[in-house]
Design a protein around this motif. Structure first.
Motif, PDB file in Angstrom:
ATOM      1  N   ARG A   1       7.502  13.337 -15.688  1.00 20.83           N
ATOM      2  CA  ARG A   1       7.644  14.099 -14.448  1.00 20.83           C
ATOM      3  C   ARG A   1       7.157  15.528 -14.618  1.00 20.83           C
ATOM      4  O   ARG A   1       6.540  16.114 -13.716  1.00 20.83           O
ATOM      5  CB  ARG A   1       9.099  14.095 -13.993  1.00 20.83           C
ATOM      6  N   ASP A   2       7.409  16.117 -15.775  1.00 24.11           N
ATOM      7  CA  ASP A   2       6.975  17.491 -16.007  1.00 24.11           C
ATOM      8  C   ASP A   2       5.453  17.602 -15.963  1.00 24.11           C
ATOM      9  O   ASP A   2       4.913  18.642 -15.569  1.00 24.11           O
ATOM     10  CB  ASP A   2       7.491  17.982 -17.360  1.00 24.11           C
ATOM     11  N   VAL A   3       4.765  16.541 -16.364  1.00 21.21           N
ATOM     12  CA  VAL A   3       3.303  16.563 -16.360  1.00 21.21           C
ATOM     13  C   VAL A   3       2.743  16.256 -14.977  1.00 21.21           C
ATOM     14  O   VAL A   3       1.814  16.910 -14.501  1.00 21.21           O
ATOM     15  CB  VAL A   3       2.755  15.556 -17.392  1.00 21.21           C
ATOM     16  N   LEU A   4       3.338  15.274 -14.285  1.00 21.47           N
ATOM     17  CA  LEU A   4       2.756  14.773 -13.039  1.00 21.47           C
ATOM     18  C   LEU A   4       3.464  15.268 -11.783  1.00 21.47           C
ATOM     19  O   LEU A   4       2.986  15.014 -10.671  1.00 21.47           O
ATOM     20  CB  LEU A   4       2.770  13.246 -13.047  1.00 21.47           C
ATOM     21  N   GLY A   5       4.608  15.947 -11.946  1.00 20.48           N
ATOM     22  CA  GLY A   5       5.337  16.385 -10.771  1.00 20.48           C
ATOM     23  C   GLY A   5       6.162  15.262 -10.166  1.00 20.48           C
ATOM     24  O   GLY A   5       6.381  14.220 -10.775  1.00 20.48           O
ATOM     25  N   ASP A   6       6.611  15.472  -8.916  1.00 17.98           N
ATOM     26  CA  ASP A   6       7.554  14.552  -8.271  1.00 17.98           C
ATOM     27  C   ASP A   6       6.890  13.732  -7.166  1.00 17.98           C
ATOM     28  O   ASP A   6       7.531  13.353  -6.187  1.00 17.98           O
ATOM     29  CB  ASP A   6       8.733  15.346  -7.712  1.00 17.98           C
ATOM     30  N   ASP A   7       5.602  13.446  -7.320  1.00 16.74           N
ATOM     31  CA  ASP A   7       4.886  12.615  -6.350  1.00 16.74           C
ATOM     32  C   ASP A   7       5.290  11.161  -6.586  1.00 16.74           C
ATOM     33  O   ASP A   7       4.825  10.518  -7.530  1.00 16.74           O
ATOM     34  CB  ASP A   7       3.376  12.800  -6.536  1.00 16.74           C
ATOM     35  N   ARG A   8       6.164  10.642  -5.725  1.00 21.34           N
ATOM     36  CA  ARG A   8       6.749   9.322  -5.970  1.00 21.34           C
ATOM     37  C   ARG A   8       5.693   8.208  -6.021  1.00 21.34           C
ATOM     38  O   ARG A   8       5.717   7.386  -6.955  1.00 21.34           O
ATOM     39  CB  ARG A   8       7.819   9.009  -4.917  1.00 21.34           C
ATOM     40  N   PRO A   9       4.770   8.091  -5.065  1.00 21.10           N
ATOM     41  CA  PRO A   9       3.769   7.024  -5.165  1.00 21.10           C
ATOM     42  C   PRO A   9       2.927   7.115  -6.435  1.00 21.10           C
ATOM     43  O   PRO A   9       2.589   6.091  -7.035  1.00 21.10           O
ATOM     44  CB  PRO A   9       2.919   7.217  -3.904  1.00 21.10           C
TER      45      PRO A   9
ATOM     46  N   PRO B   1       0.807  -1.237   0.000  1.00 18.92           N
ATOM     47  CA  PRO B   1       0.000   0.000   0.000  1.00 18.92           C
ATOM     48  C   PRO B   1       0.832   1.275   0.000  1.00 18.92           C
ATOM     49  O   PRO B   1       0.423   2.281  -0.589  1.00 18.92           O
ATOM     50  CB  PRO B   1      -0.831  -0.123   1.286  1.00 18.92           C
ATOM     51  N   ASP B   2       2.003   1.251   0.651  1.00 16.72           N
ATOM     52  CA  ASP B   2       2.807   2.474   0.713  1.00 16.72           C
ATOM     53  C   ASP B   2       3.871   2.539  -0.379  1.00 16.72           C
ATOM     54  O   ASP B   2       4.707   3.439  -0.379  1.00 16.72           O
ATOM     55  CB  ASP B   2       3.467   2.612   2.089  1.00 16.72           C
ATOM     56  N   TRP B   3       3.875   1.583  -1.292  1.00  9.40           N
ATOM     57  CA  TRP B   3       4.786   1.547  -2.432  1.00  9.40           C
ATOM     58  C   TRP B   3       6.253   1.417  -2.025  1.00  9.40           C
ATOM     59  O   TRP B   3       7.156   1.723  -2.807  1.00  9.40           O
ATOM     60  CB  TRP B   3       4.612   2.782  -3.327  1.00  9.40           C
ATOM     61  N   THR B   4       6.520   0.933  -0.832  1.00  7.89           N
ATOM     62  CA  THR B   4       7.899   0.707  -0.412  1.00  7.89           C
ATOM     63  C   THR B   4       8.496  -0.451  -1.203  1.00  7.89           C
ATOM     64  O   THR B   4       7.909  -1.542  -1.242  1.00  7.89           O
ATOM     65  CB  THR B   4       7.974   0.383   1.085  1.00  7.89           C
TER      66      THR B   4
END
Length: 708
Positions: free
Chosen positions: A395-403, A336-339
């Motif tokens: 990344r330019d479209v979605l930003g740096d939200d890692r999950p 769930p936390d994408w770890t």
């Protein structure tokens, strides 16, 4: 094509020194019929011939500042493949420095001292983009090798990029080379059987074997040079590396003399009557065709093992199975936390030191590695390089939200991991008349950047393979350019499964073509096609869904579930590599299709007519399971009653059955063929045939004849 002879009185397991010298001289005699001072490789050929023949002259006056600047264009411009150029300059430095004019030596020294030898070193000046690719299997090896040899050449000097002395660069690179060697000893090559890059592995290994002052390092490099030549010998026919490839381009796989490995194969194995490829003077090309032979022709410490040459020349029926690479599943369910999960083998998804390991395998965008990739791009100012453009666009479209980015990578895993080189099992059958080679059920339905799934090879030019193109034909020279996706790579990879002389190839796309601009590079065409260069064969015949071809005493049959027709290409508009007759056999109607191929020969069937009759009479049953609601094709179930191999049954997943019995298509040992069997995880190769033996210990760095 006289065979190499080893004097029984002092059999050291290597090819006869006199024979080897003759092969070197044969290449040099051909290579020096042209003079191109702008090519470092051609200059090296002339210098080596002059060393052997005092009557041969070298025009050193032609080495003007403009010529030397041309040698260094990619180095000075921070461009991709600059490491290739540094390696050639180092060969000049070590072998011919005393013969060169002073300004040339000074220019080479300046480049050695100014080069950035690893991506973790301080970057280029502000406003300059470092476009070099440090991480693929061959580039990693070359960067570490040139760092070692440059540091060894100038041990007391301070190198500009890292601020280290040459001696410190030697120590750093020795550790990096040891890691590369250990990885490849354990897993084999990630860029498997590559006609583009096996030669790029060979040349730095030869340079280290010849010039490394550390005898243990030189010896270990020589063992890996043997391993590369063993791979080339096992998977070549008439010096055509006509196998499946982890990475390839149309300009290589279409015909052997354009392969980056061809000159090395011809020098070592002498199995072709095709002329040597000559240097055209453009040393700036990505992969000059003469490089392997140029390095081999200068070897004094290194000679190949005699058994490897015998393997290349063997005309008996051979079946080779190999397992290579590291397992990585981009479809693995995330927490769930994408770890990123812990791996049973201890390999880390989060340690920054593991970036070269994973990127060597094209593993930049599996969800498990997205945070590590983004951190590396940020830390080392790598975003501006064009090689990361596809990641930068997302990344330019979605930003740096890692999950969020990890979720996207997981959901689109069949699409966005087009360059991934994960664990592969390869099967290669060959005899004196031809060869068939396949990556068994390798990532079916996924996009494939430069993968070459299967090929039938009857000689240097007479080859057959299929692809699912990434787009339709382009009205330019693009059909053979590296970035063009009509022949190079695959819009989606097939489920290709080989048994002996026959292969069943199912194209079952795992996604529908995307309609977002940022994902446009993963679109694909609604057709599949085959490369069958008719003028390279002695006979070609279409018979319903079957296409037959003969070259000398080798035969090939190709069947398509969908109807096929030749597509015309106008050589005045589209580059066709000199072909004027049909070569592009297209199955329109959809991207999902089944192709079946079988190779034959005069020894098995007698006449070409008998082969055609037997194959035409063979029953083929295909069940199409259609498209699922998730946009993926659900595959086929195919039964082919091969007249040579028995009834082959293969479904969308699961095993291959031959005459009702399950036959493994994965889990192969590291290597298994008539000359050597190496269990998975072993790094000791004990090669034997009726004439002798040879042992490679890849960990200890030892190569020896057991009876010597």
């Amino acid at each position: 094509m006289d065979a190499p002879r080893t004097d029984a009185a002092d059999d050291d397991g290597l090819v006869d020194a006199g024979w080897w010298r003759g092969r070197q001289d044969a290449y040099l005699a051909a290579a020096t019929t042209v003079r191109h001072p702008g090519s470092v490789l051609n200059l090296l050929d002339h210098l080596e011939r002059a060393r052997r023949d005092p009557a041969h002259t070298v025009d050193l006056g032609a080495l003007t500042p403009e010529v030397v600047a041309g040698w260094c264009r990619r180095i000075d411009g921070w461009l991709d493949c600059a490491d290739f150029d540094v390696l050639r300059l180092l060969l000049l430095w070590y072998a011919d420095r005393e013969a060169l004019p002073g300004p040339v030596v000074a220019a080479v020294r300046d480049r050695l001292l100014g080069f950035r030898y690893w991506y973790t070193d301080p970057g280029p000046p502000e406003g300059t983009v470092d476009a070099r690719w440090y991480w693929s299997e061959n580039h990693r090896l070359i960067f570490h090798a040139v760092e070692h040899l440059a540091g060894q050449a100038l041990p007391d000097a301070t190198f500009a990029a890292a601020g280290l002395t040459g001696a410190e660069h030697v120590a750093r690179s020795a550790a990096a080379l040891a890691s590369w060697f250990d990885e490849k000893a354990a897993d084999g090559f990630s860029e498997w059987h590559s006609d583009a890059y096996a030669g790029k592995d060979l040349v730095p290994l030869l340079a280290l074997a010849e010039w490394a002052a550390d005898d243990a390092l030189a010896a270990r490099a020589a063992t890996f040079a043997d391993l590369v030549l063993l791979d080339l010998a096992t998977h070549s026919h008439r010096d055509n590396l006509g196998s499946t490839h982890g990475r390839s381009y149309m300009r290589f796989k279409a015909t052997a003399p354009t392969q980056a490995t061809f000159s090395a194969l011809k020098l070592c194995f002498d199995r072709t009557d095709q002329p040597w490829p000559l240097d055209d003077g453009d040393d700036r090309e990505l992969l000059p065709l003469t490089e392997g032979a140029t390095f081999l022709a200068r070897c004094r410490r290194y000679r190949p093992p005699a058994i490897v040459v015998r393997i290349a020349r063997a005309d008996t029926e051979v079946l080779d199975r190999e397992g290579m690479g590291t397992t990585l599943d981009p479809a693995e369910p995330p927490p769930p936390d994408w770890t990123p999960p812990e791996r049973a083998d201890g390999l880390s998804y989060t340690d920054p030191a593991m970036v070269p390991f994973w990127w060597d395998r094209g593993a930049l965008t599996p969800w498990q590695l997205v945070p590590l990739t983004l951190d590396a791009l940020d830390r080392h100012r790598l975003w501006d390089g064009h090689l990361f453009a596809h990641i930068r666009g997302v990344r330019d479209v979605l930003g740096d939200d890692r999950p969020t980015l990890q979720g996207l990578a997981h959901g689109l895993h069949r699409m966005v991991n087009a360059g991934l080189l994960t664990r592969v099992d390869t099967c290669t059958w060959r005899n004196g008349h031809g060869m068939l080679s396949t990556a068994q059920s390798y990532r079916p339905g996924c996009a494939g950047y430069q993968h070459h799934a299967w090929q039938a090879t009857l000689d240097e030019h007479a080859v057959v393979f299929t692809t699912h193109p990434g787009h339709g034909p382009t009205a330019r020279a693009g059909d053979y350019l590296d970035g063009d996706r009509y022949w190079t790579g695959s819009g989606t990879l097939p489920r290709a499964v080989q048994h002996g002389r026959a292969v069943v190839v199912q194209y079952t796309p795992g996604f529908t073509p995307p309609d977002l601009d940022v994902l446009a590079g993963f679109a694909y065409a609604g057709e599949t096609h085959a490369y069958v260069p008719t003028e390279r064969f002695d006979e070609v015949d279409l018979d319903g869904h079957w296409t037959f071809a003969r070259r000398r005493d080798g035969y090939v049959a190709l069947w398509s579930w969908r109807p096929v027709a030749w597509r015309a290409h106008d050589p005045a508009v589209t580059f066709t590599n000199g072909l004027a007759e049909p070569f592009d056999l297209v199955a329109e109607g959809g991207p999902e299709n089944v192709w079946v191929c079988e190779v034959g020969d005069v020894d098995r069937w007698g006449s070409y007519a008998a082969f055609r009759a037997a194959v035409t009479a063979a029953a083929i049953d295909v069940e199409d399971h259609g498209w699922g609601d998730d946009g993926a094709h659900r595959g086929f179930t195919v039964a082919y009653a091969s007249p040579a191999e028995g009834r082959l049954e293969i479904g969308p997943t699961g095993p291959l059955r031959v005459d009702g019995e399950e036959v493994p298509i994965d889990g192969y040992p590291r290597l298994a063929n008539p000359w050597v069997t190496v269990p998975e995880g072993s790094a000791r190769y004990e090669l034997t045939d009726v004439e002798g033996a040879w042992t490679l210990d890849l960990i200890a760095g030892r190569r020896f004849c057991p009876s010597a």
